[in-house]
Motif scaffolding. Structure first.
Motif, mmCIF file in Angstrom:
data_model
loop_
_atom_site.group_PDB
_atom_site.id
_atom_site.type_symbol
_atom_site.label_atom_id
_atom_site.label_comp_id
_atom_site.label_asym_id
_atom_site.label_seq_id
_atom_site.Cartn_x
_atom_site.Cartn_y
_atom_site.Cartn_z
ATOM 1 N N GLU A 8 14.598 41.654 24.279
ATOM 2 C CA GLU A 8 14.636 40.433 25.088
ATOM 3 C C GLU A 8 13.826 40.556 26.375
ATOM 4 O O GLU A 8 13.645 39.562 27.082
ATOM 5 C CB GLU A 8 16.089 40.089 25.443
ATOM 6 C CG GLU A 8 17.006 39.921 24.230
ATOM 7 C CD GLU A 8 16.535 38.805 23.316
ATOM 8 O OE1 GLU A 8 16.003 37.810 23.832
ATOM 9 O OE2 GLU A 8 16.688 38.940 22.093
ATOM 10 N N TRP A 9 13.334 41.765 26.693
ATOM 11 C CA TRP A 9 12.666 41.965 27.975
ATOM 12 C C TRP A 9 11.152 41.951 27.874
ATOM 13 O O TRP A 9 10.472 41.841 28.894
ATOM 14 C CB TRP A 9 13.132 43.281 28.603
ATOM 15 C CG TRP A 9 14.536 43.189 29.091
ATOM 16 C CD1 TRP A 9 15.670 43.552 28.416
ATOM 17 C CD2 TRP A 9 14.974 42.683 30.347
ATOM 18 N NE1 TRP A 9 16.781 43.306 29.180
ATOM 19 C CE2 TRP A 9 16.394 42.777 30.377
ATOM 20 C CE3 TRP A 9 14.313 42.164 31.460
ATOM 21 C CZ2 TRP A 9 17.130 42.360 31.472
ATOM 22 C CZ3 TRP A 9 15.060 41.756 32.556
ATOM 23 C CH2 TRP A 9 16.443 41.859 32.554
ATOM 24 N N GLY A 10 10.612 42.099 26.683
ATOM 25 C CA GLY A 10 9.165 42.020 26.527
ATOM 26 C C GLY A 10 8.728 40.565 26.448
ATOM 27 O O GLY A 10 9.085 39.864 25.509
ATOM 28 N N MET A 11 7.983 40.095 27.422
ATOM 29 C CA MET A 11 7.652 38.666 27.506
ATOM 30 C C MET A 11 6.148 38.440 27.518
ATOM 31 O O MET A 11 5.601 37.777 28.404
ATOM 32 C CB MET A 11 8.294 38.052 28.752
ATOM 33 C CG MET A 11 9.802 38.180 28.787
ATOM 34 S SD MET A 11 10.527 37.419 30.250
ATOM 35 C CE MET A 11 12.257 37.795 30.011
ATOM 36 N N LEU A 12 5.459 39.002 26.542
ATOM 37 C CA LEU A 12 4.014 38.823 26.485
ATOM 38 C C LEU A 12 3.629 37.360 26.305
ATOM 39 O O LEU A 12 2.634 36.899 26.860
ATOM 40 C CB LEU A 12 3.433 39.652 25.334
ATOM 41 C CG LEU A 12 3.450 41.171 25.499
ATOM 42 C CD1 LEU A 12 2.810 41.830 24.292
ATOM 43 C CD2 LEU A 12 2.733 41.588 26.776
ATOM 44 N N GLU A 13 4.428 36.619 25.530
ATOM 45 C CA GLU A 13 4.093 35.224 25.281
ATOM 46 C C GLU A 13 4.197 34.385 26.548
ATOM 47 O O GLU A 13 3.424 33.444 26.751
ATOM 48 C CB GLU A 13 4.978 34.643 24.182
ATOM 49 C CG GLU A 13 6.467 34.573 24.479
ATOM 50 C CD GLU A 13 7.194 35.869 24.277
ATOM 51 O OE1 GLU A 13 8.421 35.896 24.481
ATOM 52 O OE2 GLU A 13 6.550 36.877 23.919
ATOM 53 N N VAL A 14 5.141 34.729 27.445
ATOM 54 C CA VAL A 14 5.273 34.007 28.714
ATOM 55 C C VAL A 14 4.062 34.289 29.596
ATOM 56 O O VAL A 14 3.494 33.377 30.223
ATOM 57 C CB VAL A 14 6.575 34.405 29.430
ATOM 58 C CG1 VAL A 14 6.668 33.724 30.790
ATOM 59 C CG2 VAL A 14 7.787 34.048 28.580
ATOM 60 N N ILE B 165 -4.169 38.593 23.042
ATOM 61 C CA ILE B 165 -3.660 37.695 22.002
ATOM 62 C C ILE B 165 -3.419 38.475 20.710
ATOM 63 O O ILE B 165 -2.407 38.283 20.026
ATOM 64 C CB ILE B 165 -4.641 36.533 21.765
ATOM 65 C CG1 ILE B 165 -4.717 35.644 23.012
ATOM 66 C CG2 ILE B 165 -4.219 35.704 20.555
ATOM 67 C CD1 ILE B 165 -5.763 34.549 22.922
ATOM 68 N N GLY B 166 -4.345 39.389 20.377
ATOM 69 C CA GLY B 166 -4.163 40.212 19.192
ATOM 70 C C GLY B 166 -2.923 41.084 19.284
ATOM 71 O O GLY B 166 -2.174 41.237 18.299
ATOM 72 N N LEU B 167 -2.678 41.650 20.466
ATOM 73 C CA LEU B 167 -1.484 42.471 20.681
ATOM 74 C C LEU B 167 -0.214 41.650 20.500
ATOM 75 O O LEU B 167 0.745 42.101 19.865
ATOM 76 C CB LEU B 167 -1.528 43.080 22.084
ATOM 77 C CG LEU B 167 -0.308 43.897 22.516
ATOM 78 C CD1 LEU B 167 -0.096 45.090 21.599
ATOM 79 C CD2 LEU B 167 -0.469 44.357 23.969
ATOM 80 N N LEU B 168 -0.211 40.441 21.044
ATOM 81 C CA LEU B 168 0.951 39.563 20.907
ATOM 82 C C LEU B 168 1.205 39.226 19.442
ATOM 83 O O LEU B 168 2.353 39.293 18.961
ATOM 84 C CB LEU B 168 0.739 38.288 21.722
ATOM 85 C CG LEU B 168 1.805 37.200 21.590
ATOM 86 C CD1 LEU B 168 3.171 37.719 22.006
ATOM 87 C CD2 LEU B 168 1.438 35.973 22.399
ATOM 88 N N LEU B 169 0.153 38.869 18.699
ATOM 89 C CA LEU B 169 0.312 38.511 17.288
ATOM 90 C C LEU B 169 0.781 39.709 16.461
ATOM 91 O O LEU B 169 1.616 39.560 15.558
ATOM 92 C CB LEU B 169 -1.011 37.981 16.741
ATOM 93 C CG LEU B 169 -1.491 36.642 17.317
ATOM 94 C CD1 LEU B 169 -2.853 36.266 16.737
ATOM 95 C CD2 LEU B 169 -0.474 35.536 17.053
#
Length: 219
Positions: A154-160, A188-192
């Motif tokens: 719940e603490w990783g907020m790359l999308e935010v 973006i690649g890391l997030l996906l």
């Protein structure tokens, strides 16, 4: 679809043979699934879990790719801004340093943890857990690390952070000469990849593999 367990003989059944629905709390016998099959709650229709093919191998490939993208995503320029003859390149790390340097140390720490620290810690925990299953060593440490990973989710907020970056790009496009950097594509690649990893790394199969119940999780 699993059948609800008989309440009369429920106390006599081993715990590892039962599963509870996360939505309606129905307790039922755990079904034996083949690759690609899923189990649904007979009362509310919630998908309990899905048996995925080659979970460990596929997850290892994804977590390795995500770790390779981590450094360029955070340290390569996301955008280059040219305004009144002055040029600046912004990265995730430079954003953290900028916040810290302007007296917003608390916000800088939160941004660092949510955009860099926790995502890296999650990936390292996932890598250690998968290697523990793959090599068949350190299962007790694997169980501990997987519990830690579950609390970190719940603490990783790359999308935010990405959404904030995109909003900034839209606002700045009319004010200055703006060019996007390679770091944005890596971010973006890391997030996906992390989203794909969440889907691929089936929790029930990982727990079973760590406890020794599923000896073929990586095959």
């Amino acid at each position: 679809m699993p059948d609800p367990a008989d309440s009369h003989g429920l106390s006599e059944l081993p715990l590892e043979t039962m599963v509870a629905c996360h939505e309606c709390d129905l307790l039922m016998l755990k079904p034996q699934l083949q690759s690609g099959e899923s189990a649904e709650c007979p009362r509310c229709g919630y998908e309990l879990y899905r048996h995925r093919h080659q979970v460990v191998r596929r997850s290892l490939a994804l977590v390795t790719a995500a770790l390779l993208l981590y450094v360029p995503a955070n340290f390569l320029p996301i955008m280059q801004l040219n305004l009144l003859g002055q040029s600046s390149q912004d990265t995730v790390w430079s954003g953290v340093l900028g916040l810290y340097g302007t007296g917003m140390q608390g916000i800088a720490v939160v941004v660092f943890l949510c955009s860099m620290g926790v995502p890296l810690l999650k990936l390292l925990c996932q890598l250690a857990v998968l290697l523990s299953i793959r090599w068949g060593i350190g299962r007790s440490y694997g169980l501990l690390l997987y519990r830690i990973y579950q609390h970190l989710r719940e603490w990783g907020m790359l999308e935010v952070y990405l959404m904030g970056t995109l909003v900034s790009i839209v606002k700045l496009i009319g004010l200055a000469d703006l060019s996007l950097g390679f770091g944005l594509a890596c971010f973006i690649g890391l997030l996906l990849l992390q989203v794909w990893l969440e889907v691929t790394m089936s929790p029930h199969q990982i727990w079973e593999a760590l406890s020794g119940e599923d000896a073929h999780a990586g095959h």
